[in-house]
Design a protein around this motif. Structure first.
Motif, PDB file in Angstrom:
ATOM      1  N   ILE A  25      45.385  44.451  36.890  1.00  0.00           N
ATOM      2  CA  ILE A  25      45.404  44.203  35.446  1.00  0.00           C
ATOM      3  C   ILE A  25      43.978  43.836  35.064  1.00  0.00           C
ATOM      4  O   ILE A  25      43.449  42.824  35.535  1.00  0.00           O
ATOM      5  N   PRO A  26      43.314  44.653  34.229  1.00  0.00           N
ATOM      6  CA  PRO A  26      41.916  44.376  33.869  1.00  0.00           C
ATOM      7  C   PRO A  26      41.772  43.056  33.105  1.00  0.00           C
ATOM      8  O   PRO A  26      42.497  42.786  32.163  1.00  0.00           O
ATOM      9  N   MET A  27      40.842  42.251  33.556  1.00  0.00           N
ATOM     10  CA  MET A  27      40.449  40.999  32.907  1.00  0.00           C
ATOM     11  C   MET A  27      38.967  40.826  33.244  1.00  0.00           C
ATOM     12  O   MET A  27      38.358  41.739  33.796  1.00  0.00           O
ATOM     13  N   THR A  28      38.377  39.669  32.949  1.00  0.00           N
ATOM     14  CA  THR A  28      36.986  39.420  33.351  1.00  0.00           C
ATOM     15  C   THR A  28      36.834  39.691  34.834  1.00  0.00           C
ATOM     16  O   THR A  28      35.948  40.393  35.285  1.00  0.00           O
ATOM     17  N   VAL A  29      37.711  39.106  35.611  1.00  0.00           N
ATOM     18  CA  VAL A  29      37.885  39.430  37.023  1.00  0.00           C
ATOM     19  C   VAL A  29      39.297  40.005  37.076  1.00  0.00           C
ATOM     20  O   VAL A  29      40.241  39.341  36.661  1.00  0.00           O
ATOM     21  N   PRO A  30      39.474  41.236  37.552  1.00  0.00           N
ATOM     22  CA  PRO A  30      40.806  41.848  37.491  1.00  0.00           C
ATOM     23  C   PRO A  30      41.851  41.065  38.288  1.00  0.00           C
ATOM     24  O   PRO A  30      41.553  40.516  39.337  1.00  0.00           O
ATOM     25  N   PHE A  31      43.054  41.040  37.738  1.00  0.00           N
ATOM     26  CA  PHE A  31      44.178  40.450  38.451  1.00  0.00           C
ATOM     27  C   PHE A  31      44.712  41.516  39.398  1.00  0.00           C
ATOM     28  O   PHE A  31      45.100  42.596  38.974  1.00  0.00           O
ATOM     29  N   PRO A  66      37.372  54.711  47.384  1.00  0.00           N
ATOM     30  CA  PRO A  66      37.726  53.901  46.204  1.00  0.00           C
ATOM     31  C   PRO A  66      38.810  52.863  46.503  1.00  0.00           C
ATOM     32  O   PRO A  66      39.929  52.950  46.012  1.00  0.00           O
ATOM     33  N   VAL A  67      38.473  51.875  47.288  1.00  0.00           N
ATOM     34  CA  VAL A  67      39.458  50.897  47.735  1.00  0.00           C
ATOM     35  C   VAL A  67      39.471  49.615  46.911  1.00  0.00           C
ATOM     36  O   VAL A  67      40.399  48.824  47.035  1.00  0.00           O
ATOM     37  N   PHE A  68      38.464  49.413  46.081  1.00  0.00           N
ATOM     38  CA  PHE A  68      38.409  48.188  45.289  1.00  0.00           C
ATOM     39  C   PHE A  68      39.213  48.361  43.998  1.00  0.00           C
ATOM     40  O   PHE A  68      39.621  49.468  43.652  1.00  0.00           O
ATOM     41  N   SER A  69      39.440  47.260  43.294  1.00  0.00           N
ATOM     42  CA  SER A  69      40.230  47.331  42.065  1.00  0.00           C
ATOM     43  C   SER A  69      39.602  48.335  41.098  1.00  0.00           C
ATOM     44  O   SER A  69      38.382  48.514  41.072  1.00  0.00           O
ATOM     45  N   GLY A  70      40.462  48.986  40.347  1.00  0.00           N
ATOM     46  CA  GLY A  70      39.984  50.013  39.429  1.00  0.00           C
ATOM     47  C   GLY A  70      39.483  51.252  40.150  1.00  0.00           C
ATOM     48  O   GLY A  70      38.730  52.031  39.573  1.00  0.00           O
ATOM     49  N   PHE A  71      39.850  51.419  41.406  1.00  0.00           N
ATOM     50  CA  PHE A  71      39.421  52.548  42.246  1.00  0.00           C
ATOM     51  C   PHE A  71      37.896  52.617  42.371  1.00  0.00           C
ATOM     52  O   PHE A  71      37.318  53.687  42.505  1.00  0.00           O
TER      53      PHE A  71
END
Length: 173
Positions: A25-31, A66-71
């Motif tokens: 879930i996108p936020m300042t730091v993604p959840f 692309p393993v980190f959040s948001g690919f």
């Protein structure tokens, strides 16, 4: 556990870690569910094998998968605002794992070990966010309100879930 099973479990937990970062879930730091995956990994594998899985996860991302959040992937993902939290996962693995080794195997101590590991990740990531990414244009307390406070309750729930699933898997395995 034999080596083949050990390697298979490490691979499966690495896969869970990757998938957990994609649920975002996108936020300042993604959840994401990454902290859940890290705690589950440490609970099932112990300090050093768990650390190796976390290190492998970060290496895959650095090498362009692309393993980190948001690919996301690559050095830019580590150098960005959430890079400190990603690198903090390594410290979380060591601190949590060593506390689990040192303290009695009781639920309260497992929770305490994981919470202390989480605080280490929060501290490292927030320091990174303030000093490396924002170049101190934001106060530490403001960074905490953006990058830590909204995540405390969900992360505590992830700790409880990781412990519950690890206990179930240990019974089966």
């Amino acid at each position: 556990m034999n080596k083949s099973m050990d390697i298979a479990l490490m691979g499966m937990l690495l896969g869970i870690m990757v998938i957990s970062s994609w649920i975002s879930i996108p936020m300042t730091v993604p959840f994401t569910l990454q902290t859940f995956a890290i705690f589950l990994t440490i609970l099932l594998l112990g300090t050093w094998r768990g650390f190796f899985v976390v290190l492998s996860y970060i290496a895959l991302g650095l090498f362009g998968l692309p393993v980190f959040s948001g690919f996301k992937s690559g050095f830019a993902a580590i150098a960005g605002p959430t890079g400190g939290y990603i690198l903090g996962f390594l410290l979380t693995a060591i601190v949590t794992g060593k506390l689990l080794e040192f303290l009695p195997d009781k639920k309260i101590y497992r929770y305490l070990s994981m919470f202390i590991g989480l605080v280490v990740c929060y501290a490292f990531g927030t320091f990174w966010f303030v000093n490396m990414y924002t170049k101190a244009a934001i106060s530490f307390s403001r960074a905490l309100s953006l990058c830590v406070i909204p995540f405390i309750i969900p992360d505590v729930l992830k700790i409880l879930l990781a412990d519950y699933i690890a206990k179930l898997l240990k019974k089966v395995g």
